[in-house]
Motif scaffolding. Sequence first.
Motif, mmCIF file in Angstrom:
data_model
loop_
_atom_site.group_PDB
_atom_site.id
_atom_site.type_symbol
_atom_site.label_atom_id
_atom_site.label_comp_id
_atom_site.label_asym_id
_atom_site.label_seq_id
_atom_site.Cartn_x
_atom_site.Cartn_y
_atom_site.Cartn_z
ATOM 1 N N ALA A 374 0.854 -1.191 0.000
ATOM 2 C CA ALA A 374 0.000 0.000 0.000
ATOM 3 C C ALA A 374 0.890 1.240 0.000
ATOM 4 O O ALA A 374 2.065 1.167 0.340
ATOM 5 C CB ALA A 374 -0.904 -0.007 1.224
ATOM 6 N N THR A 376 -0.065 4.158 1.634
ATOM 7 C CA THR A 376 -0.328 4.876 2.883
ATOM 8 C C THR A 376 0.287 6.274 2.911
ATOM 9 O O THR A 376 1.101 6.596 3.763
ATOM 10 C CB THR A 376 0.088 4.077 4.142
ATOM 11 O OG1 THR A 376 1.493 3.794 4.099
ATOM 12 C CG2 THR A 376 -0.677 2.775 4.254
ATOM 13 N N MET A 378 0.320 9.987 3.974
ATOM 14 C CA MET A 378 -0.085 10.425 5.320
ATOM 15 C C MET A 378 -1.511 10.983 5.310
ATOM 16 O O MET A 378 -2.271 10.780 6.256
ATOM 17 C CB MET A 378 0.904 11.484 5.808
ATOM 18 C CG MET A 378 1.003 11.571 7.309
ATOM 19 S SD MET A 378 1.699 10.078 8.019
ATOM 20 C CE MET A 378 0.560 9.835 9.349
ATOM 21 N N PRO A 380 -5.055 10.523 4.048
ATOM 22 C CA PRO A 380 -5.862 9.537 3.316
ATOM 23 C C PRO A 380 -6.523 10.211 2.105
ATOM 24 O O PRO A 380 -6.639 11.437 2.054
ATOM 25 C CB PRO A 380 -6.911 9.107 4.350
ATOM 26 C CG PRO A 380 -6.308 9.438 5.683
ATOM 27 C CD PRO A 380 -5.495 10.676 5.437
ATOM 28 N N SER A 459 -11.541 6.497 4.879
ATOM 29 C CA SER A 459 -10.935 6.186 6.168
ATOM 30 C C SER A 459 -9.570 5.545 5.901
ATOM 31 O O SER A 459 -9.326 5.019 4.805
ATOM 32 C CB SER A 459 -11.813 5.211 6.960
ATOM 33 O OG SER A 459 -11.853 3.959 6.291
ATOM 34 N N ARG A 460 -8.693 5.609 6.893
ATOM 35 C CA ARG A 460 -7.399 4.939 6.728
ATOM 36 C C ARG A 460 -7.621 3.455 6.434
ATOM 37 O O ARG A 460 -6.899 2.853 5.632
ATOM 38 C CB ARG A 460 -6.541 5.110 7.992
ATOM 39 C CG ARG A 460 -5.249 4.297 8.002
ATOM 40 C CD ARG A 460 -4.271 4.709 6.900
ATOM 41 N NE ARG A 460 -3.844 6.067 7.086
ATOM 42 C CZ ARG A 460 -3.267 6.807 6.132
ATOM 43 N NH1 ARG A 460 -3.035 6.298 4.940
ATOM 44 N NH2 ARG A 460 -2.923 8.048 6.371
ATOM 45 N N GLU A 461 -8.636 2.880 7.044
ATOM 46 C CA GLU A 461 -8.902 1.456 6.845
ATOM 47 C C GLU A 461 -9.272 1.179 5.391
ATOM 48 O O GLU A 461 -8.787 0.228 4.776
ATOM 49 C CB GLU A 461 -10.031 0.992 7.779
ATOM 50 C CG GLU A 461 -9.638 0.875 9.248
ATOM 51 C CD GLU A 461 -9.574 2.219 9.968
ATOM 52 O OE1 GLU A 461 -9.985 3.251 9.375
ATOM 53 O OE2 GLU A 461 -9.105 2.252 11.125
ATOM 54 N N GLU A 677 6.583 -3.813 5.509
ATOM 55 C CA GLU A 677 5.297 -3.591 4.857
ATOM 56 C C GLU A 677 4.906 -4.760 3.955
ATOM 57 O O GLU A 677 5.717 -5.263 3.186
ATOM 58 C CB GLU A 677 5.340 -2.293 4.040
ATOM 59 C CG GLU A 677 5.533 -1.048 4.894
ATOM 60 C CD GLU A 677 5.659 0.212 4.063
ATOM 61 O OE1 GLU A 677 5.065 0.292 2.967
ATOM 62 O OE2 GLU A 677 6.369 1.140 4.495
ATOM 63 N N ASN A 690 -4.634 -0.605 8.928
ATOM 64 C CA ASN A 690 -4.231 0.686 9.491
ATOM 65 C C ASN A 690 -2.773 0.548 9.924
ATOM 66 O O ASN A 690 -2.150 -0.494 9.694
ATOM 67 C CB ASN A 690 -5.172 1.053 10.654
ATOM 68 C CG ASN A 690 -5.227 2.561 10.910
ATOM 69 O OD1 ASN A 690 -4.222 3.264 10.820
ATOM 70 N ND2 ASN A 690 -6.414 3.066 11.237
ATOM 71 N N PHE A 691 -2.248 1.571 10.555
ATOM 72 C CA PHE A 691 -0.813 1.569 10.844
ATOM 73 C C PHE A 691 -0.379 0.555 11.910
ATOM 74 O O PHE A 691 0.807 0.308 12.070
ATOM 75 C CB PHE A 691 -0.357 2.971 11.253
ATOM 76 C CG PHE A 691 -0.441 3.974 10.135
ATOM 77 C CD1 PHE A 691 0.067 3.683 8.877
ATOM 78 C CD2 PHE A 691 -1.031 5.214 10.329
ATOM 79 C CE1 PHE A 691 -0.003 4.608 7.833
ATOM 80 C CE2 PHE A 691 -1.109 6.137 9.297
ATOM 81 C CZ PHE A 691 -0.599 5.837 8.052
ATOM 82 N N HIS A 692 -1.324 -0.032 12.621
ATOM 83 C CA HIS A 692 -0.907 -1.040 13.607
ATOM 84 C C HIS A 692 -0.516 -2.344 12.916
ATOM 85 O O HIS A 692 0.351 -3.063 13.399
ATOM 86 C CB HIS A 692 -2.026 -1.309 14.616
ATOM 87 C CG HIS A 692 -3.265 -1.887 13.993
ATOM 88 N ND1 HIS A 692 -4.062 -1.163 13.129
ATOM 89 C CD2 HIS A 692 -3.819 -3.112 14.075
ATOM 90 C CE1 HIS A 692 -5.066 -1.934 12.727
ATOM 91 N NE2 HIS A 692 -4.946 -3.117 13.272
ATOM 92 N N TYR A 694 -0.017 -2.352 9.347
ATOM 93 C CA TYR A 694 0.760 -1.979 8.162
ATOM 94 C C TYR A 694 1.731 -0.900 8.645
ATOM 95 O O TYR A 694 1.471 0.292 8.522
ATOM 96 C CB TYR A 694 -0.145 -1.454 7.039
ATOM 97 C CG TYR A 694 0.596 -1.333 5.720
ATOM 98 C CD1 TYR A 694 0.688 -2.423 4.858
ATOM 99 C CD2 TYR A 694 1.246 -0.154 5.370
ATOM 100 C CE1 TYR A 694 1.399 -2.332 3.676
ATOM 101 C CE2 TYR A 694 1.954 -0.061 4.185
ATOM 102 C CZ TYR A 694 2.021 -1.156 3.338
ATOM 103 O OH TYR A 694 2.729 -1.067 2.166
ATOM 104 N N PRO A 696 4.548 1.576 8.904
ATOM 105 C CA PRO A 696 5.659 2.307 8.280
ATOM 106 C C PRO A 696 6.772 2.562 9.293
ATOM 107 O O PRO A 696 6.552 2.472 10.497
ATOM 108 C CB PRO A 696 5.035 3.640 7.858
ATOM 109 C CG PRO A 696 3.568 3.485 8.015
ATOM 110 C CD PRO A 696 3.365 2.419 9.053
#
Lengths: 755, 152
Positions: A374, A376, A378, A380, A459-461, A677, A690-692, A694, A696
């Motif tokens: 992805a 991602t 910053m 969305p 959403s980030r999701e 990643e 989300n970032f948890h 995925y 970075p």
Amino acid sequence: MSRLGTYTRRGFLIGSVAVAGGVVFGVRSYRANLENPLTAALGPGEAALTPYVKITADGITIITPRAEMGQGIHTTLASLVAEELDVDLADIAVEHGPPSSAYFNGGVVEEGYPFPATDQSALAEFARAQRDIPAVFLAYQITGGSTSTHDAYEKMRRAGAIARETLKAVAATRTGLPVADLKTQSGAVVLPDATRLPYTELAADAADVELADAPALRPKSEWRILGKSQDRLDVVAKSTGRAIYASDIRLPGMRFGVIRRSPYPIGTIRSFDATEALALPGVEAVLDIGTAVVAVATTTWAAMQALDAVTYDWTPPTYPADTEGHFAAIAAAFATNRPNSRQRDDRDVEAALNGAATSGAEVIEAEYRVPYLAHTTMEPMSAAALYQNGGLQIWAGTQGPTVARREAAKAAGIEEDAVTITTTLLGGGFGRRGEMDFVQNAVKVAIQMEGTPVLLTYSREDDTSRGPYRPAAIGRFKATVHNGLPVAVDVSTASPSILKGINDRGGSPASIPDIVPDFTISQALWDQPYGIENYRVTAYRSDPLLPVGFWRSVGASQNSFFHECMMDEIAVAAGRDPVEMRLDLITDDPSRRVLEAVAEMADWGTPLPEGRARGVAFALVFGAPTAQIVEVEQTPRGIRLTHAWVAADVGVALDPRNLDAQLISGVSYGLSAAIGEKITLSDGMVEQSNFHDYPPMRMYQAPPVTTRILENAPHIRGAGEPGTPCAAPALANAVFALTGERIRSLPLGDHIAFV
Amino acid sequence: MDITVNGTLHSLDLPDDTPLLWALRDGLGITGVKYGCGIAQCGACTVHIDGQAVRSCQVALGDTWGDVTTIEGLSAPDALHPVQQAWIAHQVAQCGYCQSGQIMQAVDLLSLNPTPTDEDIDQVMSGNLCRCATYPRIRAAIHTAASMMREA
Ligand code: FES
Ligand code: FES
């Protein structure tokens, strides 16, 4: 003879056109049918002027028609004009400008040509010179492929020079002094007695002046702005919260939409029930936009809550349900024996491989894999749109505003003329904002919400788990090694096609037929400047799987990993130092010099403390030879990245401090992906959201990166992408040097612990 | 619901459980505070409540226990906060989207620890993601801001 000189003779005219209260300057193109987005009512001959400089009594504006996504391009483009115009960057305004085919990007097309960047042959040079023509027709106004600087290098300096000489001509007429006696400085024409005539006062008369000749561009030795680090024009706004991204557009009566796309990334909605959602506070509508559901509410939060209260029936996935199935489908592409391309086939690889046994050469082979990734960014995905009185207004951080306008018109079912797009700042691009989905979807919402401005947010999701993604890919090689050098190298790769994906999603400037080979699949794999006697590079294109698109450095993001880990394996088999072996093989001088530079910067070859090791990689990517060394350290809790060094040749370094930032950013983006990643699937759904899950790279993981810019390459290049491809192979090779373990699939963090 | 943001008292007609992030951005149009993840993973939404850095995506409007400061209220345009000055001096921002949160977090760090080491900085700032990887310049800017603030 410069290419531009040739064009001038053919009628590549230049000039100026009056606008309300002033004048615009630009490059009048050789096609007379281009629109000029800044001038409404012009004569036929004038309509082809590409504006880059606008001067009115109120001030000087430089049009920087490329997406500012962090790479500092607005500042660099403004510097090109300012250098010739003799204005100070502090005294000018910049504007992205409207979408227009006049702002074509010739650099993007050139990247697709089948000539390696090291090929200076007449044919390759000719093809490069012709690059603008198809680009104009395709109305590319694309920011990507690290092409912006390269595309603008002459165009924008020339626009500045024309403006300067025209203003001098106006001053000469007004004062009766010969032009030769006039100078320019800091936004004014200066008379011999030091009287200053500000450009803003001369502008009104400038449209009447026709210059006889294109003024010569100043030599590098006379540059005041270019070649020196400039303060970014957006840095204050970005340090005070005043920079406006698409997500920050606020209009009277605005409502906030949030999208829920199918959890099966290629799929649509069969039906949904929004009864409960519509009863929630602040929720105004739950819309069916065909491929997705959008809740519209008084806040983004309320819309997010509404989406969670909807029950959905999605169409089932049409692709394999798990990650292994995707790799099996990609692997199957090799077995078809129908290559997408074979761009390199030097001498006779088959014979060399077959003859290895008798010649005493050692044969090595391996397979490498990289996952979907992805972007991602910053920020969305988001876009604001308002449809009223038959007109559609859009605010979006898009890397391709002309295509976005076309797609918006199509989604709305109206003419392109009725669409206005304002390109905002981009909260990161990395290729994701070259996609059109967020514009298409915002438009579908605006049409259903006629009269109400709606900001659509992903959403980030949704952004993470629905794509599009960097393709998953497999790389294979077989090589023979004899007397410390590779004799035959047979590399092949397979992945789904980015171009097909983008074409099918409506993101391409022109429709791309399936029979056109997708050169992104083999990008930076086939054109590496290694002189290996028998050298074959074959690319296969798998069936379409998940949606895939451009991701920082595109095909090079996987191919440099394949190629440069292969070179490391070859060096090990050959018993050679990996830097020295590459230096023996590299045939291109600028390429050799970046490798020498990085070796010197890192003190390659000097003994390291116990528990440390280094890896190296080289790539010629987007025309910029780049070499990288990564150093790692074994700690009790895992492997730590202690330092990275990168040397890149961009031909001409316009803004050293910004290039440093771009290279660091590119290296870190690549290291981040290489460490941790991946996008994986089960039950047809992406497992990361989300970032948890995925993750970075964070500050504590980020190694110091030392950069060096070289200027030996023959063409100017951007630096937004070249830092990325070598990061993964340099790190993987360092891990091998440290542990003896050859990790052949990414992310490396799946196999070893990093701290 | 009454709330003081950047010294101004606002009345907001939103449900109590609306995260402060969205109350600020969508209710009040204060957009310097950014949405990045909504789950306390990125720090883009960092604001101060009574001078302390918090993730505004994790604070319900109804639970907001004090005066809120966003990046817009950190300083006057003609007298930027030393952290902002340092950010500009080091040309930290790339896309810039994360930087409001980074700056608000850094201000909090320096108010608690005026002489942070690299390790201190890494520890506090690692909750703030930057996809453009401006990390080395953030670190340098924090050291610069620290010395500016000591000298002031
Ligand atoms: S949006 Fe609050 S931490 Fe990411
Ligand atoms: S500057 Fe782009 S995310 Fe930090």
